[in-house]
Scaffold this active site. Structure first.
Site, short mmCIF file in Angstrom:
data_model
loop_
_atom_site.label_atom_id
_atom_site.label_comp_id
_atom_site.label_asym_id
_atom_site.label_seq_id
_atom_site.Cartn_x
_atom_site.Cartn_y
_atom_site.Cartn_z
N ALA A 87 12.45 30.78 -0.38
CA ALA A 87 12.31 32.20 -0.69
C ALA A 87 11.12 32.40 -1.61
CB ALA A 87 13.57 32.75 -1.37
N ASP A 88 10.37 33.45 -1.36
CA ASP A 88 9.30 33.84 -2.26
C ASP A 88 9.77 34.88 -3.27
OD1 ASP A 88 6.41 32.71 -1.33
OD2 ASP A 88 7.83 32.83 0.33
#
Length: 355
Positions: free
Chosen positions: A247-248
């Site tokens: 996930a960013d």
């Protein structure tokens, strides 16, 4: 284990692996300034949200390594300006922003401490950045442990080994070491619970075929590369126990920004009854963002889609839309695996309310 970051704390020398050249060439780039750090992050020579934050912060550390600090307030202002500049390199990934906020709070406390002189302020600030490397590896190993346990908890029989699917690259090349989603894969391999890891090629930058495949071959995992467009058929023909992705940025309701293509994999996983997990350090969760609608999605240059190795593969004149990320709704996510444990998306808001 492959290293994306080489840092020598004895003399402040920093080098990062140029991931654009993989898998054909392993070449390290020397980083001496914040501008160097900004460039390798923006050009995606360094990528992966945790790695971006660490390289950005370390580029600041090496720039000020030999700097003479005479005035704490001027030094604090310098730090703030350089950290804000680094955040602009890749705006979607929240880790750089959050680590910058943490570093600014720490630097401000040092500036306000009357017993801390300018040279001590610089030393303690640099030491704080260096500790990010060690913490990231420890956090990744915890993510691996919690993720492996969560996946195997739903298996029948303790001797069962499973097949997993991952998207993009979340291993030692995207972190300080070990990995987030690939940290879960690594933990399952170490415990004998991994049968095979499948990975998408991850167009248009091919982080799966260039980087994840490179890591898996290098470390002799049982691994298979598939086309991005093969995921539905993979779910239909192979028994995939779970999908693990990185996930960013994660909104407080659990909506998750990750590499483009993640959303469609989550949709397919739900259709086929495959558990879908997001694996990320707690720092990737942004309590200021209530839902994925508020996450800024970076759009990349059209050349990344229309050219491969300098050769144009798309018709001249065609318009291009090249978002780097998409948003996976929380409703499609079984669990968010962090170094603090595994959370259902609906529980994230309570975590921040209690803190």
């Amino acid at each position: 284990m492959l290293k994306a970051i080489k840092f020598r704390s004895s003399n402040g020398q920093l080098e990062v692996l140029d991931q654009l050249l993989l898998p054909h060439t392993m070449s390290y780039i020397k980083i001496s300034t914040v501008e160097d750090g900004w460039n390798v992050i923006n050009k995606m020579q360094v990528r992966g949200a945790p790695c971006i934050a660490i390289v950005g912060a370390l580029s600041l550390a090496v720039e000020i390594w030999n700097e003479e600090v005479a005035d704490k307030k001027i030094f604090l202002s310098e730090i703030e300006g350089k950290l804000n500049y680094l955040i602009s390199a890749r705006p979607t990934a929240v880790n750089m922003k959050k680590e910058s906020q943490n570093l600014m709070e720490f630097a401000t406390s040092l500036c306000n401490d009357s017993e801390c002189d300018p040279s001590d302020m610089k030393k303690k600030f640099i030491d704080q950045i260096i500790q990010m490397l060690e913490k990231d590896i420890a956090d990744n190993k915890a993510i691996g442990k919690y993720g492996s346990e969560a996946i195997m908890a739903t298996c029948k029989g303790s001797s069962q080994s499973v097949n997993l699917l991952t998207h993009c690259n979340t291993g030692s090349l995207a972190t300080a070491g070990y990995g987030t989603a690939l940290g879960v894969v690594r933990a399952m391999q170490e415990s004998g619970k991994l049968n095979r890891i499948y990975m998408t090629e991850t167009r248009p930058y091919n982080q799966g075929s260039r980087l994840t495949a490179f890591e898996m071959v290098h470390e002799k995992f049982s691994a298979t590369l598939i086309c991005d467009s093969s995921v539905a058929y993979l779910f239909q023909k192979k028994h995939i126990k779970a999908v693990v992705v990185g996930a960013d940025r994660v909104a407080v309701n659990g909506d998750t920004a990750n590499k483009i293509g993640t959303y469609q994999i989550a949709c397919l996983a739900q259709h086929h009854g495959v558990d879908f997990y997001v694996c990320a350090p707690f720092s990737s969760i942004d309590p200021s963002i209530s839902s994925g609608d508020q996450i800024i999605i970076e759009e990349r240059p059209e050349r990344e889609m229309t050219y491969v190795n300098g050769v144009r593969i798309a018709a001249q004149g065609i318009e291009v839309w090249n978002p780097a990320f998409d948003i996976t709704p929380a409703s499609l996510i079984k669990g968010i695996i962090t170094e603090k444990g595994v959370y259902e998306p609906k529980d994230l808001k309570d975590c921040f309310a209690q803190s």
